[in-house]
Design a protein around this motif. Structure first.
Motif, PDB file in Angstrom:
ATOM      1  N   VAL A 114       8.958  21.011  49.863  1.00  0.00           N
ATOM      2  CA  VAL A 114       9.918  21.265  51.115  1.00  0.00           C
ATOM      3  C   VAL A 114      11.008  20.025  50.875  1.00  0.00           C
ATOM      4  CG1 VAL A 114       8.460  20.184  52.720  1.00  0.00           C
ATOM      5  CG2 VAL A 114      10.479  21.480  53.420  1.00  0.00           C
ATOM      6  N   VAL A 115      10.326  18.900  50.494  1.00  0.00           N
ATOM      7  CA  VAL A 115      11.402  17.531  50.472  1.00  0.00           C
ATOM      8  C   VAL A 115      12.289  17.972  49.193  1.00  0.00           C
ATOM      9  CG1 VAL A 115      11.432  15.297  50.226  1.00  0.00           C
ATOM     10  CG2 VAL A 115       9.511  16.382  51.098  1.00  0.00           C
ATOM     11  N   ALA A 116      11.926  18.444  47.984  1.00  0.00           N
ATOM     12  CA  ALA A 116      13.005  18.591  47.039  1.00  0.00           C
ATOM     13  C   ALA A 116      14.038  19.665  47.569  1.00  0.00           C
ATOM     14  CB  ALA A 116      12.290  18.934  45.873  1.00  0.00           C
ATOM     15  N   ALA A 117      13.263  20.947  47.887  1.00  0.00           N
ATOM     16  CA  ALA A 117      14.064  21.676  48.498  1.00  0.00           C
ATOM     17  C   ALA A 117      15.437  21.421  49.350  1.00  0.00           C
ATOM     18  CB  ALA A 117      13.100  23.002  49.167  1.00  0.00           C
ATOM     19  N   ILE A 118      14.989  20.579  50.278  1.00  0.00           N
ATOM     20  CA  ILE A 118      16.108  20.190  51.161  1.00  0.00           C
ATOM     21  C   ILE A 118      17.137  19.083  50.134  1.00  0.00           C
ATOM     22  CG2 ILE A 118      16.413  18.492  53.092  1.00  0.00           C
ATOM     23  CD1 ILE A 118      13.867  19.527  54.210  1.00  0.00           C
ATOM     24  N   ALA A 119      16.596  18.218  49.527  1.00  0.00           N
ATOM     25  CA  ALA A 119      17.600  17.446  48.462  1.00  0.00           C
ATOM     26  C   ALA A 119      18.317  18.500  47.931  1.00  0.00           C
ATOM     27  CB  ALA A 119      16.636  16.507  47.862  1.00  0.00           C
ATOM     28  N   ASN A 120      17.648  19.450  47.243  1.00  0.00           N
ATOM     29  CA  ASN A 120      18.257  20.459  46.451  1.00  0.00           C
ATOM     30  C   ASN A 120      19.598  21.287  47.217  1.00  0.00           C
ATOM     31  OD1 ASN A 120      16.825  19.561  44.170  1.00  0.00           O
ATOM     32  ND2 ASN A 120      15.557  21.312  44.481  1.00  0.00           N
ATOM     33  N   GLY A 121      19.000  21.459  48.306  1.00  0.00           N
ATOM     34  CA  GLY A 121      19.991  22.121  49.361  1.00  0.00           C
ATOM     35  C   GLY A 121      21.439  21.189  49.574  1.00  0.00           C
ATOM     36  N   VAL A 122      21.071  20.024  49.753  1.00  0.00           N
ATOM     37  CA  VAL A 122      22.057  18.818  49.843  1.00  0.00           C
ATOM     38  C   VAL A 122      22.978  19.014  48.815  1.00  0.00           C
ATOM     39  CG1 VAL A 122      22.328  16.596  50.001  1.00  0.00           C
ATOM     40  CG2 VAL A 122      21.067  17.600  51.725  1.00  0.00           C
ATOM     41  N   TYR A 123      22.471  18.901  47.360  1.00  0.00           N
ATOM     42  CA  TYR A 123      23.440  19.031  46.426  1.00  0.00           C
ATOM     43  C   TYR A 123      23.944  20.126  46.324  1.00  0.00           C
ATOM     44  CZ  TYR A 123      24.578  19.757  41.429  1.00  0.00           C
ATOM     45  OH  TYR A 123      25.399  20.082  40.325  1.00  0.00           O
ATOM     46  N   HIS A 124      23.620  21.438  46.708  1.00  0.00           N
ATOM     47  CA  HIS A 124      24.319  22.473  46.395  1.00  0.00           C
ATOM     48  C   HIS A 124      25.167  22.435  47.684  1.00  0.00           C
ATOM     49  CE1 HIS A 124      24.432  27.099  47.188  1.00  0.00           C
ATOM     50  NE2 HIS A 124      24.948  26.884  45.948  1.00  0.00           N
ATOM     51  N   ALA A 125      25.189  22.125  48.583  1.00  0.00           N
ATOM     52  CA  ALA A 125      26.246  21.887  49.674  1.00  0.00           C
ATOM     53  C   ALA A 125      27.113  21.073  49.380  1.00  0.00           C
ATOM     54  CB  ALA A 125      25.824  21.573  50.995  1.00  0.00           C
ATOM     55  N   THR A 126      26.949  19.759  48.679  1.00  0.00           N
ATOM     56  CA  THR A 126      27.920  18.910  48.625  1.00  0.00           C
ATOM     57  C   THR A 126      28.391  18.621  47.343  1.00  0.00           C
ATOM     58  OG1 THR A 126      26.290  17.159  48.237  1.00  0.00           O
ATOM     59  CG2 THR A 126      27.079  17.696  50.605  1.00  0.00           C
ATOM     60  N   GLY A 127      27.602  18.707  46.157  1.00  0.00           N
ATOM     61  CA  GLY A 127      27.866  18.306  44.951  1.00  0.00           C
ATOM     62  C   GLY A 127      27.094  17.025  44.628  1.00  0.00           C
ATOM     63  N   VAL A 128      26.635  16.360  45.808  1.00  0.00           N
ATOM     64  CA  VAL A 128      26.131  15.083  45.534  1.00  0.00           C
ATOM     65  C   VAL A 128      24.659  15.060  45.126  1.00  0.00           C
ATOM     66  CG1 VAL A 128      25.758  12.675  46.747  1.00  0.00           C
ATOM     67  CG2 VAL A 128      28.011  14.054  47.001  1.00  0.00           C
TER      68      VAL A 128
END
Ligand code: MOS
Length: 738
Positions: free
Chosen positions: A710-724
């Motif tokens: 889940v931790v990676a899923a959230i970080a990956n979601g943040v990347y997908h949302a922001t490109g960061v």
């Protein structure tokens, strides 16, 4: 026939808990109870040169004992545990004047009231000679060393030819991921109540292992284990920090012995940050190589984590990397760095939480470079065989988890490019992470007793961490005995009961339920035989195959009018309880199969474009965790893991002041954990597919897998949302706005 196992039975201890009747370690009433507080060090490294005012503090109102290294009872072996870590922890038992970390126990004050003890503790004047302390984890990486056999695992592994695999790949990832120190902070802090009766020591202790605590304390104090009894009927959370007996347990016993009264020692919240373990810092480098179609050709994971200066404890971050994907060429390594902090310890999915963050982030980075759907990349490298041991998984339905999760989540609506989904000022991201945790099992024993009143008492020396052990074991017993759950009393949390393993490594349900089932089946068979042999029974002379036990009655399967209640059978036979005891453990299946649980976690992340604030409105998780014993408690437990994953991804971080070695946010105001407002919709599904080889119930345990992936899923979601791409946990708004 429908079973009680699996049903969403309400917690059998629920009423006790909501009415305050459930007794936790610090709540046992004792006549002449005295209260202890720990005084802890204020420097990170050095020695105590003097304690000026012991006499004055000793004469303060109500004070019974000021125990320091000057007067503490001398322990065998200088208080060093005769067991090697992590089974026997290296403790702070006032045997010398050394200080090895800030917040290390240096004195125990005992008084007639908690207030008197606390007041006296504040007045103790301790002078130190400071020595240089190692406090900068990254600065100390050059001094890293390989740990020896960390928690029974291999330190390093290699398969295939990594360099050749790198050359074979056309797309590469090489990144460093870091995770901060975190502290467990169960709602109930550590607490121990020690009571001596002659040579006999009773400890009411908040512990994840009554037998382990008994053995550890006995060995530390140099008394016979038979003279120590540990009682722990309820825990307000454990999560790994209560899996070891830390210094306060033995100190409470020592203080109680000195004052000749029962002594209670409960840690204060700030004392939860230091002497009772933590998740260590990690720095993890991941290297991946793949072909254009996503096939992995090489993978390397080098993990560094910190330990204390006096005991090795390793966050085994590479465990997931070793088994999750079908990559032929791989290297994994673990290294340790000593700093002047308390020894870290098991914290919910120790290694898997941090390791799966790094690995599943790196896989997301690889998918982005390949311009490939992150889910397709996982499926491309799927394996039904554990590549480390070259053994098939006993049962692995992760593919179905991915597929059902994607369907429930609406993964197909995800656009490929980062920063391409939005609603007004809100950037929307979809992230994926794979969950996995090994299925562990250990020898366990249980006792079943059918009582003359027609109810049953079933017992095992396991623990209730708040997860539902009482409830699920009652369900297992109900099916095996043929009794209604309301007619069964399940007992646990006492070292005098048949031995069960510590409740750690997600092993309790998988270890104890086969023993409960076996003991109950044997008791049931005895009841049936007694009825058959009794001329006065309506079922007398029938064949065993024709009989069953239902709702506490022996009944004929063919003629329902032929039935006999357990109480009557026992009464006619002389009124003695029917008893059976069983011990169960794993067998040769261990050689044939690898046992793991799996899951797929899909997360929707919202990031405010102007402010960088991150929300997680939606998590969809599908798990392959074997048979589910209770749909309600199981869902709660997995949800709890996912919620903690939100904390680990976005909030949790203990900050170490590298000048003084003090944690600067050692409280629940500044150590942030998710509250209800931080949690959106959580949709948990389990495939409920019994493991065909693991144990008689097909149950694999669910305590820890919920926080993995889940931790990676959230970080990956943040990347997908922001490109960061944020590779340093926690993912906070300042890192997203750069
Ligand atoms: Mo768990 S971290 O093994 O209590």
């Amino acid at each position: 026939m429908s079973t009680i196992v699996g049903q969403p039975l309400d917690r059998t201890d629920g009423v006790l808990k909501v009415t305050g009747e459930a007794r936790y370690a610090a709540e046992f009433p004792e006549a002449r109870l005295a209260h202890a507080v720990l005084v802890t060090s204020t420097i990170a490294h050095g020695t105590i040169t003097s304690i000026d005012n012991v006499d004055r503090v000793q004469s303060m109102p109500g004070v019974l004992l000021v125990m320091t290294y000057l007067n503490a009872p001398r322990l065998p072996n200088n208080g060093k545990s005769p067991l090697s870590p992590p089974a026997g922890r290296h403790l702070s038992l006032l045997q010398n004047n050394e200080v090895r970390y800030s917040n290390e126990p240096v004195a125990v004050i005992v008084a007639d009231t908690l207030e008197h003890a606390t007041d006296a503790g504040r007045h103790l004047r301790i002078t130190y000679a400071q020595q240089p302390a190692i406090l900068d984890f990254r600065g100390a990486l050059n001094d890293a060393y390989p740990p020896d056999n960390p928690q029974g695992r291999k330190t390093d592994t290699a398969r295939g030819d990594f360099d050749a695999g790198v050359r074979e790949g056309v797309v590469h990832v090489d990144e460093i991921y870091t995770t901060p120190i975190e502290h467990h902070n169960p709602m109930e802090p550590h607490a121990t109540l020690a009571h001596w009766d002659g040579p006999q020591l009773t400890l009411y202790d908040a512990t994840q292992g009554v037998t382990g605590a008994k053995n550890a304390v006995a060995a530390t104090l140099g008394v016979h284990p038979d003279n120590v009894r540990v009682i722990s009927p309820f825990l307000g959370g454990g999560f790994g920090c209560k899996g070891s007996s830390w210094s306060h347990v033995a100190l409470a016993a020592m203080a109680s012995h000195q004052v000749g009264r029962p002594v209670r020692l409960a840690l204060e919240r700030p004392q939860m940050f230091g002497p009772v373990g933590a998740r260590p810092y990690t720095q993890q480098r991941i290297q991946l190589a793949a072909r254009h179609d996503g096939t992995l050709t090489a993978m390397r994971h080098d993990s560094y984590s910190h330990t204390s200066t006096f005991e090795d404890w390793t966050e085994t971050c590479c465990m997931v990397t070793r088994m999750l994907y079908a990559v032929p060429n791989q290297v994994t390594t673990h290294r340790l760095v000593k700093i002047n902090a308390g020894t870290p310890t098991f914290m919910r999915a120790p290694g898997e939480t941090t390791g799966s963050f790094a690995l599943e982030s790196a896989m997301d980075e690889l998918a982005a470079k390949l311009n490939m759907d992150p889910l397709a990349l996982r499926l491309k490298n799927y394996t039904d065989v554990d590549p480390t041991e070259n053994k098939p998984f006993s049962s692995k339905v992760l593919r179905a988890c991915y597929e059902q999760g994607a369907e429930r989540f609406g993964w197909s609506k995800r656009s490929m490019a980062p920063r391409s989904m939005r609603s007004g000022n809100t950037l929307i991201g979809y992230g994926l992470g794979t969950a996995t945790y090994p299925a562990n099992r250990n020898e366990a024993a249980a006792l079943a007793r059918i009582l003359p009143d027609g109810t049953a008492m079933v017992a095992s020396g396991t623990q209730e961490l708040g997860t539902g052990t009482y409830t699920v074991m009652t369900q297992v017993a109900a099916d095996a005995l043929g009794f209604p759950p309301q007619g069964i009393h399940f007992a646990l949390g006492d070292s005098t009961l048949p031995k069960a393993p510590g409740s750690g490594g997600s092993q309790s349900a998988a270890s104890v339920s086969p023993a409960v089932r076996e003991a109950c089946s044997q008791a049931r068979d005895k009841l049936l035989s007694m009825a058959l042999a009794d001329p006065a029974s309506p079922v007398h002379g029938m064949s065993l195959e024709d009989l069953s036990v239902e709702n506490g009655w022996v009944v004929s399967r063919t003629d329902a009018t032929k039935r006999d209640p357990a109480a009557a059978i026992i009464a006619r036979a002389g009124g003695q309880p029917i008893e059976a005891q069983a011990t169960t453990k794993s067998g040769p299946e261990r050689q044939q199969y690898a046992f793991h649980s799996f899951g797929a976690v899909f997360v929707e992340v919202h990031v405010d474009e102007s402010l960088g604030t991150i929300r997680v409105p939606r998590i969809v998780a599908v798990y392959d965790v074997g048979r589910i014993l209770n749909r309600k408690t199981a869902r709660s437990q997995l949800m709890g893991g996912l919620v903690w994953g939100i904390g680990a991804a976005l909030e949790e971080e203990t900050l170490l002041d590298t000048r003084y070695g003090r944690f600067t946010n050692a409280n629940l105001a500044e150590y942030h954990v998710p509250v209800n407002a931080d949690v959106g919709t959580i949709d948990v599904t389990f495939l409920d597919q019994p493991d065909p080889h693991f144990n008689s119930l097909g149950v694999r345990g669910i305590g820890e897998i919920g926080i993995t992936g889940v931790v990676a899923a959230i970080a990956n979601g943040v990347y997908h949302a922001t490109g960061v791409r944020v590779r340093d946990l926690p993912v906070t708004l300042d890192k997203v706005m750069v």
